[in-house]
Design an enzyme around this catalytic site. Structure first.
Site, PDB file in Angstrom:
ATOM      1  N   SER A 180       0.794  -1.221   0.000  1.00  0.00           N
ATOM      2  CA  SER A 180       0.000   0.000   0.000  1.00  0.00           C
ATOM      3  C   SER A 180       0.829   1.275   0.000  1.00  0.00           C
ATOM      4  O   SER A 180       0.371   2.301  -0.475  1.00  0.00           O
ATOM      5  CB  SER A 180      -0.947  -0.003   1.202  1.00  0.00           C
ATOM      6  OG  SER A 180      -0.241  -0.221   2.407  1.00  0.00           O
ATOM      7  N   HIS A 208      -5.090  -3.010  -3.136  1.00  0.00           N
ATOM      8  CA  HIS A 208      -4.611  -2.087  -4.174  1.00  0.00           C
ATOM      9  C   HIS A 208      -4.441  -2.749  -5.534  1.00  0.00           C
ATOM     10  O   HIS A 208      -3.936  -2.124  -6.465  1.00  0.00           O
ATOM     11  CB  HIS A 208      -3.294  -1.434  -3.739  1.00  0.00           C
ATOM     12  CG  HIS A 208      -3.448  -0.637  -2.480  1.00  0.00           C
ATOM     13  ND1 HIS A 208      -3.849   0.679  -2.479  1.00  0.00           N
ATOM     14  CD2 HIS A 208      -3.317  -0.997  -1.185  1.00  0.00           C
ATOM     15  CE1 HIS A 208      -3.935   1.104  -1.228  1.00  0.00           C
ATOM     16  NE2 HIS A 208      -3.612   0.108  -0.420  1.00  0.00           N
ATOM     17  N   LYS A 239     -11.293   1.323  -2.529  1.00  0.00           N
ATOM     18  CA  LYS A 239     -10.195   1.940  -3.288  1.00  0.00           C
ATOM     19  C   LYS A 239     -10.609   2.038  -4.750  1.00  0.00           C
ATOM     20  O   LYS A 239     -11.510   2.815  -5.055  1.00  0.00           O
ATOM     21  CB  LYS A 239      -8.922   1.179  -3.005  1.00  0.00           C
ATOM     22  CG  LYS A 239      -8.482   1.575  -1.580  1.00  0.00           C
ATOM     23  CD  LYS A 239      -7.549   0.692  -0.877  1.00  0.00           C
ATOM     24  CE  LYS A 239      -7.348   1.271   0.532  1.00  0.00           C
ATOM     25  NZ  LYS A 239      -6.919   0.286   1.503  1.00  0.00           N
TER      26      LYS A 239
HETATM   27  C1  PLP Z   1      -6.960   0.102   2.912  1.00  0.00           C
HETATM   28  C2  PLP Z   1      -6.384  -1.227   3.200  1.00  0.00           C
HETATM   29  C3  PLP Z   1      -7.040  -2.141   4.020  1.00  0.00           C
HETATM   30  C4  PLP Z   1      -8.278  -1.761   4.798  1.00  0.00           C
HETATM   31  O1  PLP Z   1      -9.401  -1.708   3.987  1.00  0.00           O
HETATM   32  P1  PLP Z   1     -10.622  -0.786   4.465  1.00  0.00           P
HETATM   33  O2  PLP Z   1     -11.766  -1.270   3.617  1.00  0.00           O
HETATM   34  O3  PLP Z   1     -10.230   0.612   4.186  1.00  0.00           O
HETATM   35  O4  PLP Z   1     -10.844  -1.062   5.904  1.00  0.00           O
HETATM   36  C5  PLP Z   1      -6.504  -3.398   4.157  1.00  0.00           C
HETATM   37  N1  PLP Z   1      -5.352  -3.734   3.537  1.00  0.00           N
HETATM   38  C6  PLP Z   1      -4.676  -2.876   2.761  1.00  0.00           C
HETATM   39  C7  PLP Z   1      -3.411  -3.308   2.106  1.00  0.00           C
HETATM   40  C8  PLP Z   1      -5.163  -1.583   2.579  1.00  0.00           C
HETATM   41  O5  PLP Z   1      -4.475  -0.712   1.850  1.00  0.00           O
END
Ligand code: PLP
Length: 386
Positions: A180, A208, A239
């Site tokens: 991330s 991602h 995302k």
């Molecule tokens: C954003 C993210 C999460 C968490 O997801 P949410 O739906 O925002 O709680 C988990 N793992 C990674 C790698 C992330 O970037």
């Protein structure tokens, strides 16, 4: 012990002194390539809305229709009565989209990761975690009370050596698929090989990669053409897919086990039905004729090319996450502030999100940007960092 408010003020002052105090910016606009904050309009390179879907008219319409049909709240946890038709449809649609046997809809990626690990691993298990894994995976390990073994970043050989030394009955490897804060892609085929060799399960967090990698954005497993009954696959909706929520996918009995036992699933209100309907509509866009995906990849290439010409050093991966490592937290914060003065919103990422001395500017590229916009950012970065 002392007064709570003195303790709190002291903790915050300590963060301030270390350039680690964070503040929230208020956006007075939808998320997108252009946003408005207190300082005015700016070009936004700070969101995970990689396909520009968070404000998309088609997804708004899907949300409105779902609100009209199903109201605004699910009203209960999924096993009681909070599993509405849109939730059911979203699970079926997502399983089809990713080629997985079954998908289970969680209320967030964070909830999904802690739910997966705390269900699959008990105190006798051994969990192997990439050094740069997302905090939600680490917290899942803590909640499981399994033994944590951290392997070197993206290093399948180090992982194999650690698996070989383990005598635990249950061994689980957990990794981000696209990291991330670094934007590199985990060597999933080699990690899976190690799991096969040492009889471990593989938990893949594709927050991602979903909507970004492989044709149609089917995600990182599709990118590597990987399928295995050992894999538990987690992908988020907040995302690239523009909405909110997350799916956990795997073999039918694995999904069933999680549905029965994952406490973050069982003891939490189901997502608003609107969020499930938005997920279905987002998949429809990815599979349709007007997918924004090619534009995203053209923008990533244009940004990387412009950085190379301007002498801005990037790490070498063509994903939407483009970090520029600055080093100290205060340097990163200053660079981010200067960019904002020039009209670019680029966040400074500091510890504890990234290791000490690797504070960075995290540029995220979106399909909603124009080529001219990503090229202008490259020039502004060169000016700022000079
Ligand atoms: C954003 C993210 C999460 C968490 O997801 P949410 O739906 O925002 O709680 C988990 N793992 C990674 C790698 C992330 O970037």
């Amino acid at each position: 012990m002392g007064a709570l408010k003195d303790r709190a003020a002291g903790e915050v002052a300590r963060l301030e002194a270390a350039s680690l105090r964070r503040s929230r910016r208020v956006l007075d606009s939808a998320q997108g390539a252009h946003v408005r904050d207190a300082a005015g309009d700016c070009l936004n390179f700070s969101s995970n809305d990689y396909l520009g879907l968070a404000g998309d008219a088609r997804l708004r319409a899907a949300a409105h229709a779902a609100i009209d049909a199903y109201g605004v709240g699910a009203g209960a946890s999924p096993l009681v009565s909070g599993n509405l038709r849109p939730h059911e449809e979203a699970e079926e649609r997502f399983a089809e989209f990713t080629g997985q046997p079954r998908a289970l809809l969680f209320s967030s990626g964070y909830a999904a990761n802690v739910g997966i690990l705390a269900t699959l691993a008990g105190p006798d298990a051994h969990i192997f975690s990439d050094r740069l894994n997302h905090a939600s995976l680490i917290d899942g390990v803590r909640l499981s009370r399994a033994r944590l073994d951290v392997y070197d970043h993206a290093d399948a050989e180090d992982l194999a050596a650690r698996l070989a030394a383990s005598t635990a009955d249950v061994k689980i490897v957990a990794t981000d698929a696209v990291f991330s804060m670094d934007g590199d892609i985990a060597p999933l085929p080699r990690l899976l090989e190690a799991c096969e060799r040492f009889d471990a399960w593989l938990v893949v967090d594709d927050a991602h990669g979903i909507g970004v990698l492989a044709p149609r954005g089917r995600g990182t497993l599709a990118h590597f053409a990987l399928a295995s009954p050992r894999i538990v696959y987690m992908a988020t909706l907040g995302k690239a897919l523009g909405g909110y929520g997350a799916f956990v996918c795997g073999e039918e009995p694995v999904a069933e086990w999680l549905m029965q036992r994952a406490r973050s699933y069982v003891f939490s209100t189901a997502l608003p039905p609107m969020a499930a309907a938005v997920a279905v509509a987002a998949i429809g866009i990815l599979e349709g004729d007007e997918t924004p995906l090619p534009r995203l990849h053209r923008n990533i290439e244009a940004f990387r090319g412009a950085c190379e010409r301007a002498g801005v050093a990037l790490s070498g991966w063509a994903t939407p996450v483009q970090p520029i490592i600055v080093g100290g937290a205060d340097d990163a914060v200053r660079a981010s502030a200067r960019l904002r003065e020039s009209g670019f919103l680029v966040p400074a990422i500091r510890p504890p999100t990234v290791p000490a001395d690797t504070s960075r500017l995290r540029v995220s590229i979106s399909a909603a940007h124009t080529r001219a916009e990503v090229e202008s950012l490259a020039r502004a970065l060169a000016d700022t960092l000079r």
